[in-house]
Design a protein around this motif. Structure first.
Motif, PDB file in Angstrom:
ATOM      1  N   ALA A 183       0.858  -1.198   0.000  1.00 48.95           N
ATOM      2  CA  ALA A 183       0.000   0.000   0.000  1.00 48.95           C
ATOM      3  C   ALA A 183       0.887   1.240   0.000  1.00 48.95           C
ATOM      4  O   ALA A 183       2.060   1.171   0.374  1.00 48.95           O
ATOM      5  N   ILE A 184       0.331   2.351  -0.434  1.00 47.72           N
ATOM      6  CA  ILE A 184       1.100   3.596  -0.543  1.00 47.72           C
ATOM      7  C   ILE A 184       1.778   3.958   0.784  1.00 47.72           C
ATOM      8  O   ILE A 184       2.963   4.282   0.804  1.00 47.72           O
ATOM      9  N   THR A 185       1.013   3.897   1.876  1.00 49.06           N
ATOM     10  CA  THR A 185       1.581   4.272   3.180  1.00 49.06           C
ATOM     11  C   THR A 185       2.748   3.347   3.551  1.00 49.06           C
ATOM     12  O   THR A 185       3.776   3.811   4.026  1.00 49.06           O
TER      13      THR A 185
ATOM     14  N   ARG B 104      15.357  -4.781  -0.168  1.00 47.47           N
ATOM     15  CA  ARG B 104      15.244  -3.700  -1.139  1.00 47.47           C
ATOM     16  C   ARG B 104      16.357  -3.805  -2.203  1.00 47.47           C
ATOM     17  O   ARG B 104      17.498  -4.097  -1.862  1.00 47.47           O
ATOM     18  N   THR B 105      15.962  -3.592  -3.445  1.00 45.48           N
ATOM     19  CA  THR B 105      16.936  -3.591  -4.553  1.00 45.48           C
ATOM     20  C   THR B 105      16.597  -2.396  -5.461  1.00 45.48           C
ATOM     21  O   THR B 105      15.547  -1.770  -5.290  1.00 45.48           O
TER      22      THR B 105
ATOM     23  N   VAL C 153      13.093  -3.916   7.152  1.00 44.92           N
ATOM     24  CA  VAL C 153      11.680  -3.653   6.836  1.00 44.92           C
ATOM     25  C   VAL C 153      10.987  -4.973   6.534  1.00 44.92           C
ATOM     26  O   VAL C 153      11.590  -5.894   5.989  1.00 44.92           O
ATOM     27  N   ARG C 154       9.697  -5.017   6.904  1.00 43.48           N
ATOM     28  CA  ARG C 154       8.977  -6.278   6.724  1.00 43.48           C
ATOM     29  C   ARG C 154       7.654  -6.066   6.003  1.00 43.48           C
ATOM     30  O   ARG C 154       7.060  -4.996   6.059  1.00 43.48           O
TER      31      ARG C 154
ATOM     32  N   GLU D 222       6.757   4.284   4.016  1.00 47.23           N
ATOM     33  CA  GLU D 222       7.557   3.910   5.193  1.00 47.23           C
ATOM     34  C   GLU D 222       8.852   3.218   4.778  1.00 47.23           C
ATOM     35  O   GLU D 222       9.922   3.499   5.328  1.00 47.23           O
ATOM     36  N   VAL D 223       8.724   2.321   3.811  1.00 46.29           N
ATOM     37  CA  VAL D 223       9.912   1.599   3.328  1.00 46.29           C
ATOM     38  C   VAL D 223      10.889   2.589   2.697  1.00 46.29           C
ATOM     39  O   VAL D 223      12.096   2.522   2.905  1.00 46.29           O
ATOM     40  N   ARG D 224      10.326   3.543   1.922  1.00 47.40           N
ATOM     41  CA  ARG D 224      11.139   4.561   1.242  1.00 47.40           C
ATOM     42  C   ARG D 224      11.960   5.384   2.237  1.00 47.40           C
ATOM     43  O   ARG D 224      13.130   5.648   2.010  1.00 47.40           O
ATOM     44  N   SER D 225      11.295   5.738   3.346  1.00 51.75           N
ATOM     45  CA  SER D 225      11.960   6.628   4.302  1.00 51.75           C
ATOM     46  C   SER D 225      12.830   5.872   5.307  1.00 51.75           C
ATOM     47  O   SER D 225      13.579   6.489   6.070  1.00 51.75           O
ATOM     48  N   ALA D 226      12.760   4.565   5.298  1.00 53.10           N
ATOM     49  CA  ALA D 226      13.559   3.779   6.251  1.00 53.10           C
ATOM     50  C   ALA D 226      15.037   3.828   5.865  1.00 53.10           C
ATOM     51  O   ALA D 226      15.379   3.842   4.678  1.00 53.10           O
TER      52      ALA D 226
END
Ligand code: ZN
Length: 173
Positions: free
Chosen positions: A140-142, A167-168, A156-157, A146-150
């Motif tokens: 989901a966008i939210t 992440r790649t 991240v899970r 969160e993953v983007r800003s981590a």
């Protein structure tokens, strides 16, 4: 039976039998013995033919058994060779895993092992084009934000399956 027919014939030829009734009986017996002999010869011939056919079939079946045995030997050898290859591969991969596991923090490895056990052998999944490769669910966008800003070293899970997301550059972030 042949001996009896020969004996009868001898008696007939010798002229010792003179009574017409005896002669007739003798001739009758000789004819009857000849018929029986002919019948028996037919039976013998038939038995021989059947024996020949049975021998042919036995030869054919023996050939098939030999061919199957050769196939079994071949398949067994190939199976053993494949098992040996698999064992080698397992040994190599196990060693590689040990080396990699040694570089991972203990608590993260513990989490990974726990998830792997819970999630059918896959504890971590690639995040590929905004989708978790473990459960195939799109984030989901939210969640994506969160993953983007981590931070890069943050674990991240996936919110859906709880697997660790890797992440790649192809994650679609
Ligand atoms: Zn997932």
């Amino acid at each position: 039976m042949r001996q009896r027919a020969a004996r009868d014939q001898k008696r007939l030829d010798s002229g010792a039998v003179t009574s017409p009734k005896d002669l007739e009986n003798l001739q009758h017996e000789i004819a009857s013995l000849a018929r029986r002999q002919s019948d028996l010869e037919d039976v013998v011939l038939e038995v021989m033919e059947r024996r020949e056919a049975a021998q042919e079939r036995a030869t054919e079946l023996t050939g098939r058994v030999e061919s199957l045995q050769a196939k079994i030997i071949d398949a067994t050898a190939r199976r053993d060779a494949a098992a040996e290859e698999i064992d080698k591969e397992i040994a190599t991969i196990t060693k590689e895993r040990e080396v990699i596991a040694g570089t991972i923090p203990a608590d993260l490895l513990k989490l990974y092992d726990k998830l792997r056990e819970q999630q059918g052998g896959v504890g971590a999944a690639r995040l590929y084009q905004r989708r978790c490769d473990g459960c195939r669910q799109e984030l989901a966008i939210t969640e994506l934000n969160e993953v983007r800003s981590a931070a890069p070293d943050t674990v991240v899970r996936c919110e859906n399956c709880r697997r660790i997301l890797v992440r790649t550059p192809e994650s679609g972030l």
